[in-house]
Design an enzyme around this catalytic site. Structure first.
Site, PDB file in Angstrom:
ATOM      1  N   SER A 161       0.840  -1.197   0.000  1.00  0.00           N
ATOM      2  CA  SER A 161       0.000   0.000   0.000  1.00  0.00           C
ATOM      3  C   SER A 161       0.877   1.251   0.000  1.00  0.00           C
ATOM      4  O   SER A 161       2.058   1.192   0.325  1.00  0.00           O
ATOM      5  CB  SER A 161      -0.881  -0.013   1.258  1.00  0.00           C
ATOM      6  OG  SER A 161      -1.368   1.264   1.576  1.00  0.00           O
ATOM      7  N   TYR A 211      -0.610  -1.398  10.547  1.00  0.00           N
ATOM      8  CA  TYR A 211      -0.914  -1.428   9.118  1.00  0.00           C
ATOM      9  C   TYR A 211       0.270  -0.923   8.302  1.00  0.00           C
ATOM     10  O   TYR A 211       0.742  -1.587   7.376  1.00  0.00           O
ATOM     11  CB  TYR A 211      -2.162  -0.584   8.824  1.00  0.00           C
ATOM     12  CG  TYR A 211      -2.584  -0.620   7.380  1.00  0.00           C
ATOM     13  CD1 TYR A 211      -3.392  -1.644   6.896  1.00  0.00           C
ATOM     14  CD2 TYR A 211      -2.159   0.357   6.479  1.00  0.00           C
ATOM     15  CE1 TYR A 211      -3.775  -1.692   5.553  1.00  0.00           C
ATOM     16  CE2 TYR A 211      -2.535   0.327   5.144  1.00  0.00           C
ATOM     17  CZ  TYR A 211      -3.335  -0.701   4.692  1.00  0.00           C
ATOM     18  OH  TYR A 211      -3.699  -0.752   3.367  1.00  0.00           O
TER      19      TYR A 211
END
Length: 218
Positions: free
Chosen positions: A14, A37
């Site tokens: 990401s 994350y």
């Protein structure tokens, strides 16, 4: 793959594996992107490099595809803030990563391995931010104000050994010459009210405390 001397691995990461999460864009939605994350997404990118190097000259290619935000049923303010951060001015459509996956999984990328292909609408290519300032949960002025007024806690991670050097030797080389210097400099900063030392094992704890006592650091 190793037996057939041919293979392609594509890891998905990401933009938050490349850039820090900008909490401002989530406004008052109550959403906060966790450290876990970003850390795991960044780890995937370097894991790709590791595997590509590990399987060198084996016919196996390993690459990462890092994705920008995909438009779904997100909060309107979040979308406005997110769009303001991208050069293209919008979030991705679900089908806009297909061509990149085809490229990475075909001979079109035959000379590509250990790389990170970023498809993010230009998110990572500029700093501009013109989001909904009224609805931001964190204002830049708040950050500046906190920096001026609040006391600071400094955390230092100490690595006191490795497989290449004896633990005691590396402690003296790295910790005494570098960590001691850093701590002594930090102690002169009035804003710092606490210095936390993080070590990785109980053995490291013991070594660090012994050296700290010897050097009269605390």
């Amino acid at each position: 793959m190793k037996r057939q001397k041919n293979g392609i691995i594509i890891n998905i990461s990401s933009i938050y594996g490349v850039n820090g999460a900008d909490q401002r864009i989530y406004a008052n939605s109550g959403i906060i992107k966790s450290a876990a994350y970003s850390v795991t997404k960044a780890a995937i990118i370097n894991f790709t490099r590791y595997l590509a190097a590990y399987w060198n000259r084996s016919g196996i290619r390993v690459n990462t595809l890092s994705l920008g935000g995909v438009e779904e049923d997100q909060d309107k303010i979040f979308k406005k803030n997110y769009n303001a951060k991208t050069i293209l001015g919008r979030m991705a459509k679900k089908n806009e990563f297909v061509a990149a996956l085809i490229f990475l999984s075909s001979d079109a990328s035959s000379y590509m391995t250990g790389s990170n292909l970023v498809i993010d609408g230009g998110w990572a290519s500029w700093w501009k931010y013109e989001g909904d300032k009224k609805n931001q949960s964190i204002q830049l002025s708040d950050i500046e104000l906190n920096h001026k007024l609040k006391k600071i806690t400094v955390m230092i991670q100490v690595r006191t050994g490795s497989t290449r050097f004896p633990r005691k030797t590396l402690s003296i080389i790295e910790d005494k010459l570098i960590i001691w210097h850093i701590i002594n400099r930090l102690k002169t900063v009035k804003k710092i009210e606490q210095i936390a030392i993080i070590t990785t094992t109980k053995e490291d704890d013991k070594i660090f405390l012994e050296l700290a006592e010897k050097e009269k650091i605390f």
